[in-house]
Write a protein that holds these residues in place. Structure first.
Motif, PDB file in Angstrom:
ATOM      1  N   UNK A   4      87.785 -34.576  55.295  1.00  0.00           N
ATOM      2  CA  UNK A   4      86.475 -35.214  55.432  1.00  0.00           C
ATOM      3  C   UNK A   4      86.501 -36.128  56.655  1.00  0.00           C
ATOM      4  N   UNK A   5      85.626 -35.841  57.610  1.00  0.00           N
ATOM      5  CA  UNK A   5      85.513 -36.639  58.829  1.00  0.00           C
ATOM      6  C   UNK A   5      84.276 -37.527  58.712  1.00  0.00           C
ATOM      7  N   UNK A   6      84.474 -38.831  58.759  1.00  0.00           N
ATOM      8  CA  UNK A   6      83.382 -39.789  58.590  1.00  0.00           C
ATOM      9  C   UNK A   6      82.681 -40.044  59.931  1.00  0.00           C
ATOM     10  N   UNK A   7      81.359 -40.053  59.887  1.00  0.00           N
ATOM     11  CA  UNK A   7      80.554 -40.331  61.083  1.00  0.00           C
ATOM     12  C   UNK A   7      79.456 -41.327  60.713  1.00  0.00           C
ATOM     13  N   UNK A   8      78.841 -41.989  61.694  1.00  0.00           N
ATOM     14  CA  UNK A   8      77.757 -42.926  61.381  1.00  0.00           C
ATOM     15  C   UNK A   8      76.515 -42.202  60.863  1.00  0.00           C
ATOM     16  N   UNK A   9      75.727 -42.906  60.097  1.00  0.00           N
ATOM     17  CA  UNK A   9      74.419 -42.360  59.717  1.00  0.00           C
ATOM     18  C   UNK A   9      73.594 -42.149  60.986  1.00  0.00           C
ATOM     19  N   UNK A  10      72.841 -41.061  61.020  1.00  0.00           N
ATOM     20  CA  UNK A  10      72.067 -40.751  62.216  1.00  0.00           C
ATOM     21  C   UNK A  10      72.787 -39.821  63.157  1.00  0.00           C
ATOM     22  N   UNK A  11      73.857 -39.168  62.682  1.00  0.00           N
ATOM     23  CA  UNK A  11      74.612 -38.238  63.528  1.00  0.00           C
ATOM     24  C   UNK A  11      74.064 -36.827  63.376  1.00  0.00           C
ATOM     25  N   UNK A  12      73.832 -36.183  64.509  1.00  0.00           N
ATOM     26  CA  UNK A  12      73.397 -34.786  64.520  1.00  0.00           C
ATOM     27  C   UNK A  12      74.613 -33.916  64.822  1.00  0.00           C
ATOM     28  N   UNK A  13      74.807 -32.861  64.026  1.00  0.00           N
ATOM     29  CA  UNK A  13      75.934 -31.949  64.198  1.00  0.00           C
ATOM     30  C   UNK A  13      75.395 -30.629  64.737  1.00  0.00           C
ATOM     31  N   UNK A  29      78.306 -38.515  56.558  1.00  0.00           N
ATOM     32  CA  UNK A  29      77.743 -39.772  57.046  1.00  0.00           C
ATOM     33  C   UNK A  29      78.223 -40.919  56.167  1.00  0.00           C
ATOM     34  N   UNK A  30      78.630 -42.009  56.817  1.00  0.00           N
ATOM     35  CA  UNK A  30      79.153 -43.171  56.092  1.00  0.00           C
ATOM     36  C   UNK A  30      78.516 -44.432  56.682  1.00  0.00           C
ATOM     37  N   UNK A  31      77.885 -45.226  55.818  1.00  0.00           N
ATOM     38  CA  UNK A  31      77.201 -46.424  56.275  1.00  0.00           C
ATOM     39  C   UNK A  31      78.122 -47.476  56.863  1.00  0.00           C
ATOM     40  N   UNK A  32      79.420 -47.387  56.574  1.00  0.00           N
ATOM     41  CA  UNK A  32      80.355 -48.377  57.096  1.00  0.00           C
ATOM     42  C   UNK A  32      80.896 -48.012  58.475  1.00  0.00           C
ATOM     43  N   UNK A  33      80.561 -46.821  58.970  1.00  0.00           N
ATOM     44  CA  UNK A  33      81.016 -46.378  60.290  1.00  0.00           C
ATOM     45  C   UNK A  33      79.903 -46.622  61.299  1.00  0.00           C
ATOM     46  N   UNK A  34      80.225 -47.218  62.426  1.00  0.00           N
ATOM     47  CA  UNK A  34      79.189 -47.605  63.386  1.00  0.00           C
ATOM     48  C   UNK A  34      79.225 -46.845  64.696  1.00  0.00           C
TER      49      UNK A  34
END
Length: 464
Positions: free
Chosen positions: A86-95, A48-53
């Motif tokens: 490393x694959x960046x996703x938005x915070x709040x992502x369910x895997x 999770x990355x805060x800069x990804x939307x």
């Protein structure tokens, strides 16, 4: 474009092969084994990355593979490990696990709610061991090494849910977008026709006491819990929010709708979609009070809200209810009541978040739960009887051992037989009815079964 659900295939890096080598020096005609290990393959990590939307990066590219490990060499030179992907996703992502053939979603792997949260979704293969590891008191010069372990691979689902503290819900054209544009810096599309908002909008509200994130969820219609009007796509964004802000057009809009009936419809859809929504804290807002002739509707809606609040409290007027009995009056055009509404939402959100934080600190944390479950699944194997004299052994760990074996080397094959015995495969085959001479199939290999009594001499002196 707002992309909030994707399916991708991930594969870790394969492990490098171990080396079979013997030390060669001047005046040392029979040096010992010195084959190095293969390097481990890299992992595929979702972070999770805060800069990804959004998940837009995964809309067109669906296959991701980490770097493999390099092979070992002589002189005890180990291979290099592969780099993690490393694959960046938005915070709040369910895997979640995903089956591409059946299109079914499996077990939840992780819920990445904070910046920096990460989970390994495809583990790299372990590097094969060089022949230095297979020296025993009876085998002084092992002439075999392991091949690298194949990496884990599979499909996963990434679903992004909005990380908002409060969600504005209501029928189309209730004024949700207008409210969020007045109380925050969000600039959603606003027009006087239904379904103007087709994707959720987020805005940060800065009140006197607390700051919080509010979401404008696209308008819901009757039958939304069944997916009508993209109901499922919109309703799932409400799941994470601490509080629901139900916006009602008190005028009934151009269609002359009944505001109280609209209020009932949305409540019903929320509860039918999830039982949890029935107990979710809720604030009801009567919007567009700048228009004339709303007094009768306002009184009816106020009574409905009070009745629902009392029912949610179990009929006890002194008990705390998840539904605020107060009806908030607002006008997004004139700004009337918006400051009071923003402050009320901020106070309620703060209380809920503090209670949740205290409860989370009191509970024990269990890390890598999914990883342990995956390892337990892979260690299992099954014996399938294909015919009277043909059997197949199925299991992830067993199949990897077969793939790692160097089939051009008799010692490596004997070592594999010993590992099968230690895992209980021989005993399982005998219990299933296998007899000497029967055909045993594992992955793409075929073996002739020999009971453990016939090749106990082969196992003598072998160590895993």
């Amino acid at each position: 474009m707002f992309i909030d659900k994707v399916h991708i295939h991930v594969k870790g890096g394969d492990g490098g092969a171990g080396c079979m080598s013997f030390r060669r020096e001047a005046h040392v005609p029979k040096g010992g084994p010195d084959g190095g290990d293969g390097g481990h393959g890299g992992n595929v990590v979702i972070q999770a990355d805060g800069s990804v939307s959004s998940l837009i990066d995964y809309r067109f590219k669906h296959h991701f593979k980490a770097q493999r490990g390099t092979h070992g060499k002589g002189s005890r030179m180990h291979g290099a490990n592969g780099d993690d992907l490393i694959l960046k996703v938005p915070m709040g992502t369910i895997v979640r696990e995903y089956d591409e053939e059946t299109k079914e979603v499996g077990e939840t792997i992780a819920d990445l709610t904070h910046d920096g949260d990460a989970v390994v979704v495809a583990q790299g293969g372990v590097g094969g061991r060089g022949n230095i590891h297979f020296v025993t008191s009876t085998r002084r010069a092992p002439a075999f090494a392991e091949l690298g372990e194949p990496a884990h691979e599979g499909w996963i689902e990434l679903e992004m849910k909005l990380m908002a503290d409060a969600a504005l819900v209501g029928v189309p054209s209730a004024g949700k977008s207008s409210i969020i544009s007045r109380v925050s810096a969000a600039k959603p599309k606003i027009a006087d026709y239904p379904f103007t908002t087709l994707q959720p909008n987020l805005g940060v509200v800065r009140s006197d006491d607390y700051d919080y994130v509010i979401a404008d969820v696209p308008g819901l219609i009757e039958g939304a819990h069944e997916g009508k009007g993209l109901g499922h796509e919109f309703l799932r964004h409400v799941e994470r929010t601490a509080i629901i802000v139900h916006v009602v057009d008190i005028t009934g809009g151009f269609e002359g709708r009944d505001p109280v009936e609209d209020y009932r419809i949305i409540n019903r859809e929320l509860e039918l979609y999830s039982d949890e929504f029935a107990a979710r804290p809720r604030i009801v807002v009567a919007n567009k009070v700048d228009m004339p002739g709303f007094e009768d509707n306002l009184e009816r809606l106020r009574e409905a809200v009070k009745a629902d609040s009392l029912a949610a409290a179990g009929g006890n007027e002194f008990a705390e209810s998840p539904i605020d009995p107060k009806l908030y009056l607002t006008s997004a055009v004139t700004g009337k009541g918006l400051d009071a509404l923003a402050a009320a939402i901020g106070t309620r959100v703060h209380e809920i978040r503090e209670a949740a934080r205290a409860a989370q600190e009191a509970e024990p944390h269990y890390d890598h739960v999914w990883e342990r479950k995956r390892q337990a699944r892979e260690q299992k194997f099954e014996v399938v009887k294909l015919s009277s004299d043909v059997y197949r052994v199925v299991g992830t760990q067993v199949e990897r051992m077969v793939v790692q074996c160097d089939w051009e080397n008799e010692e490596a094959i004997a070592f594999l037989q010993h590992r099968f015995k230690r895992l209980g495969i021989d005993a399982a085959l005998e219990a299933a009815g296998a007899r000497d001479g029967d055909e045993i199939r594992i992955v793409g290999r075929s073996f002739e079964f020999e009971s453990s009594r016939m090749h106990e001499d082969i196992y003598a002196g072998l160590d895993i």
